[in-house]
Scaffold this motif. Structure first.
Motif, PDB file in Angstrom:
ATOM      1  N   GLY A 270       0.820  -1.211   0.000  1.00  0.00           N
ATOM      2  CA  GLY A 270       0.000   0.000   0.000  1.00  0.00           C
ATOM      3  C   GLY A 270       0.851   1.257   0.000  1.00  0.00           C
ATOM      4  O   GLY A 270       0.564   2.213  -0.730  1.00  0.00           O
ATOM      5  N   PHE A 271       1.932   1.280   0.797  1.00  0.00           N
ATOM      6  CA  PHE A 271       2.829   2.429   0.812  1.00  0.00           C
ATOM      7  C   PHE A 271       3.463   2.634  -0.570  1.00  0.00           C
ATOM      8  O   PHE A 271       3.560   3.761  -1.063  1.00  0.00           O
ATOM      9  CB  PHE A 271       3.931   2.237   1.857  1.00  0.00           C
ATOM     10  N   GLN A 274       0.896   3.911  -3.124  1.00  0.00           N
ATOM     11  CA  GLN A 274       0.548   5.309  -2.852  1.00  0.00           C
ATOM     12  C   GLN A 274       1.659   6.240  -3.325  1.00  0.00           C
ATOM     13  O   GLN A 274       1.382   7.319  -3.874  1.00  0.00           O
ATOM     14  CB  GLN A 274       0.308   5.507  -1.354  1.00  0.00           C
ATOM     15  N   ALA A 275       2.919   5.860  -3.133  1.00  0.00           N
ATOM     16  CA  ALA A 275       4.030   6.682  -3.610  1.00  0.00           C
ATOM     17  C   ALA A 275       4.018   6.782  -5.133  1.00  0.00           C
ATOM     18  O   ALA A 275       4.203   7.864  -5.705  1.00  0.00           O
ATOM     19  CB  ALA A 275       5.356   6.088  -3.130  1.00  0.00           C
ATOM     20  N   ILE A 276       3.779   5.665  -5.799  1.00  0.00           N
ATOM     21  CA  ILE A 276       3.715   5.667  -7.262  1.00  0.00           C
ATOM     22  C   ILE A 276       2.554   6.530  -7.740  1.00  0.00           C
ATOM     23  O   ILE A 276       2.677   7.308  -8.692  1.00  0.00           O
ATOM     24  CB  ILE A 276       3.573   4.225  -7.786  1.00  0.00           C
ATOM     25  N   GLY A 338      -8.310   0.432 -10.420  1.00  0.00           N
ATOM     26  CA  GLY A 338      -7.902   1.830 -10.510  1.00  0.00           C
ATOM     27  C   GLY A 338      -6.545   2.009 -11.154  1.00  0.00           C
ATOM     28  O   GLY A 338      -6.357   2.891 -11.997  1.00  0.00           O
ATOM     29  N   THR A 339      -5.580   1.190 -10.775  1.00  0.00           N
ATOM     30  CA  THR A 339      -4.248   1.300 -11.383  1.00  0.00           C
ATOM     31  C   THR A 339      -4.289   0.947 -12.866  1.00  0.00           C
ATOM     32  O   THR A 339      -3.635   1.607 -13.687  1.00  0.00           O
ATOM     33  CB  THR A 339      -3.249   0.398 -10.651  1.00  0.00           C
ATOM     34  N   ALA A 340      -5.062  -0.076 -13.228  1.00  0.00           N
ATOM     35  CA  ALA A 340      -5.163  -0.464 -14.641  1.00  0.00           C
ATOM     36  C   ALA A 340      -5.857   0.624 -15.467  1.00  0.00           C
ATOM     37  O   ALA A 340      -5.428   0.954 -16.580  1.00  0.00           O
ATOM     38  CB  ALA A 340      -5.915  -1.781 -14.767  1.00  0.00           C
ATOM     39  N   THR A 341      -6.919   1.203 -14.920  1.00  0.00           N
ATOM     40  CA  THR A 341      -7.639   2.265 -15.629  1.00  0.00           C
ATOM     41  C   THR A 341      -6.743   3.481 -15.842  1.00  0.00           C
ATOM     42  O   THR A 341      -6.715   4.069 -16.931  1.00  0.00           O
ATOM     43  CB  THR A 341      -8.889   2.676 -14.842  1.00  0.00           C
ATOM     44  N   THR A 342      -6.000   3.867 -14.811  1.00  0.00           N
ATOM     45  CA  THR A 342      -5.117   5.027 -14.935  1.00  0.00           C
ATOM     46  C   THR A 342      -3.993   4.759 -15.919  1.00  0.00           C
ATOM     47  O   THR A 342      -3.606   5.657 -16.691  1.00  0.00           O
ATOM     48  CB  THR A 342      -4.537   5.402 -13.559  1.00  0.00           C
ATOM     49  N   ALA A 343      -3.448   3.541 -15.916  1.00  0.00           N
ATOM     50  CA  ALA A 343      -2.405   3.203 -16.888  1.00  0.00           C
ATOM     51  C   ALA A 343      -2.933   3.330 -18.310  1.00  0.00           C
ATOM     52  O   ALA A 343      -2.250   3.865 -19.204  1.00  0.00           O
ATOM     53  CB  ALA A 343      -1.904   1.777 -16.631  1.00  0.00           C
ATOM     54  N   LEU A 344      -4.163   2.858 -18.548  1.00  0.00           N
ATOM     55  CA  LEU A 344      -4.773   2.989 -19.872  1.00  0.00           C
ATOM     56  C   LEU A 344      -4.939   4.449 -20.259  1.00  0.00           C
ATOM     57  O   LEU A 344      -4.670   4.849 -21.412  1.00  0.00           O
ATOM     58  CB  LEU A 344      -6.125   2.284 -19.885  1.00  0.00           C
ATOM     59  N   ALA A 345      -5.363   5.281 -19.319  1.00  0.00           N
ATOM     60  CA  ALA A 345      -5.549   6.711 -19.600  1.00  0.00           C
ATOM     61  C   ALA A 345      -4.230   7.361 -19.996  1.00  0.00           C
ATOM     62  O   ALA A 345      -4.180   8.178 -20.927  1.00  0.00           O
ATOM     63  CB  ALA A 345      -6.142   7.409 -18.376  1.00  0.00           C
ATOM     64  N   PHE A 346      -3.146   7.000 -19.340  1.00  0.00           N
ATOM     65  CA  PHE A 346      -1.843   7.558 -19.694  1.00  0.00           C
ATOM     66  C   PHE A 346      -1.388   7.083 -21.075  1.00  0.00           C
ATOM     67  O   PHE A 346      -0.764   7.849 -21.821  1.00  0.00           O
ATOM     68  CB  PHE A 346      -0.797   7.176 -18.643  1.00  0.00           C
ATOM     69  N   LEU A 471       1.914  -4.498  -8.643  1.00  0.00           N
ATOM     70  CA  LEU A 471       1.994  -4.584  -7.188  1.00  0.00           C
ATOM     71  C   LEU A 471       0.620  -4.866  -6.585  1.00  0.00           C
ATOM     72  O   LEU A 471       0.498  -5.624  -5.608  1.00  0.00           O
ATOM     73  CB  LEU A 471       2.554  -3.281  -6.622  1.00  0.00           C
ATOM     74  N   ALA A 472      -0.422  -4.253  -7.157  1.00  0.00           N
ATOM     75  CA  ALA A 472      -1.776  -4.472  -6.641  1.00  0.00           C
ATOM     76  C   ALA A 472      -2.192  -5.932  -6.772  1.00  0.00           C
ATOM     77  O   ALA A 472      -2.916  -6.454  -5.910  1.00  0.00           O
ATOM     78  CB  ALA A 472      -2.761  -3.563  -7.372  1.00  0.00           C
TER      79      ALA A 472
END
Length: 495
Positions: A270-271, A274-276, A338-346, A471-472
């Motif tokens: 989680g830490f 969150q940093a990433i 959430g991480t997968a969706t944000t990666a796609l957006a980038f 990581l998730a």
């Protein structure tokens, strides 16, 4: 607490989060009128310190705030942080020079470090068992923080354009005093009556490490070359302070950041996530705004409006989190999605951003970015709070914010260096600021070189979020959030 007191407590916490996040973002849009009023001749050179003073003081206090919550109880620390923040706000509004304003921003940051992190600890104590299982409160707090982060520069521009810049700080006073009054009535939280020692040397070493690291990321490649004695010295100081801090944590009877937390898989992952996320969110907000202003010629106030779809995306996922939780989604599920969706957006930003890209497409991509981050804000804190031992709830919660702050600083520095060096290697003029003086073919070539460099930055954001998604996937599968770990018999018990 009565149900009315609990509801008032939640509102108090949400307003406090808005105050904290706005004051981190809002000043950036008012720097020009501030300099024009206080020091038109030399104030421009001191602008970076308006942001850095707040960030440095805020980050330096985070580890100590967590330990104080566990030792003294969250209410005392919460009210103390708000009072310090209000004192700093009043001094900022009354400042008569840039030096006074920077010093007041540091005082404001000392309180601001607790506004965001300690508030999440308070929310954890306010929630009932049924709300802990649904993530209510924590997730809303994260979404409010994300929305405030997105609209902060726009609000700052409005206040600077239509009122005195001093109201950026003065507006905190009536709101903050109302928060203090409401918290005195509503917050009936556990207090510790068994005094335990506080690791002040460890807190000082953590502050020294984070301050040196933030100065490296702020100065490196900008005010000073990366190989300059100043930056190299700060790197050595940061490494030395970190080594001493880790050594201290293995020997202190009550460490400010117990290394035992990192033995829990949910906490260390989680830490890291969150940093990433902190670095990636800075990439999305800051470099999209730069693209709009440099490549598309949109003014700073108007460019800030393009972040509204991002805030809408965060709010939409917040509204959906309840029904999805009822269908079996857990903090782990939200984190992976959430991480997968944000990666796609980038990836979309990296592949479609150009000199003539439809601005509606940019808005749609920012909406997707917000939808991704909206699934992470709050859920990562919930994940950490669920896994943390009850007597270390404060330390674990503030550590989430601490690692996000470090990730944001490192992300801004690395992405900024990449952008500047790529443009210097392929663009005319050697410096992005030279674009404003170019015309004709040289200007067109410069814009294209800038866009090419920006696309690489967005690819970097995609890479970061892909790493976060991996990581998730390593998070343990659980049936859902069950609230903080129970207190063991040998642990200090809150009265």
């Amino acid at each position: 607490m009565t149900e009315t007191q609990r509801k008032i407590g939640f509102v108090v916490c949400l307003v406090t989060i808005v105050l904290a996040v706005l004051d981190m973002q809002i000043v950036s849009a008012a720097t020009v009128p501030i300099v024009r009023d206080l020091d038109p001749a030399h104030g421009i050179d001191k602008i970076p310190w308006l942001v850095s003073a707040f960030a440095l003081a805020s980050a330096a206090m985070l580890p100590l705030y967590g330990k104080l919550c566990d030792v003294l109880g969250p209410k005392r620390v919460f009210t103390g942080a708000i009072a310090t923040f209000l004192l700093g706000s009043a001094l900022c509004g009354a400042a008569q020079s840039m030096t006074q304003l920077i010093a007041a921003r540091a005082i404001q940051g000392l309180g601001g470090g607790g506004l965001m992190s300690v508030t999440m600890v308070v929310i954890a104590h306010l929630k009932g068992p049924e709300e802990k299982s649904a993530g209510k409160g924590t997730n809303v707090g994260g979404l409010v923080a994300g929305g405030a982060m997105a609209i902060g520069p726009w609000i700052g521009g409005l206040l600077a354009d239509h009122a005195s810049w001093r109201w950026i700080f003065y507006v905190n006073l009536p709101v903050g005093l109302a928060v203090l009054a409401a918290s005195a009535f509503a917050l009936k939280l556990p207090e510790q009556h068994v005094r335990r020692p506080i690791d002040y040397p460890g807190a000082a070493l953590a502050a020294a490490f984070s301050s040196a690291l933030l100065l490296v990321t702020d100065w490196g490649g900008k005010q000073y070359a990366w190989s300059s004695p100043v930056v190299v010295g700060l790197m050595v100081a940061a490494a030395g302070a970190l080594a001493l801090f880790l050594w201290r944590q293995t020997r202190a009877p009550e460490p400010v950041l117990p290394l035992s937390l990192f033995r829990v898989r949910e906490l260390r992952l989680g830490f890291a996530i969150q940093a990433i996320m902190g670095g990636a969110m800075m990439c999305a907000i800051y470099y999209v705004l730069i693209y709009l202003q440099v490549a598309r010629g949109i003014g700073s106030s108007s460019a800030g409006l393009y972040l509204l779809p991002m805030a809408v995306g965060m709010s939409a996922t917040g509204l959906l989190s309840g029904p999805l939780t009822a269908r079996g989604w857990t903090a782990r599920t939200f984190t992976i999605s959430g991480t997968a969706t944000t990666a796609l957006a980038f990836v979309l930003l990296a592949t479609t951003t150009g000199p003539d890209t439809s601005l509606w497409l940019i808005r749609a991509e920012l909406l997707l970015v917000g939808a991704g981050f909206g699934q992470l804000l709050g859920q990562l804190i919930l994940l950490v709070q669920d896994a943390a031992p009850r007597h270390q709830l404060g330390v674990a919660t503030t550590s989430v914010r601490f690692f996000q702050t470090l990730g944001t600083a490192l992300g801004a520095s690395v992405f900024g260096t990449v952008l500047a060096r790529l443009y210097a290697a392929h663009g005319p003029g050697g410096d992005i600021s030279a674009l404003t003086r170019m015309t004709g073919a040289a200007h067109a070539d410069g814009i294209q070189a800038f866009i090419d460099a920006t696309q690489v930055v967005f690819w970097g954001g995609a890479g970061l979020m892909t790493l976060a998604a991996l990581l998730a996937l390593r998070l343990p599968r659980t049936r859902g959030s069950q609230g903080p770990a129970p207190v063991r018999e040998s642990e200090p018990v809150a009265a």
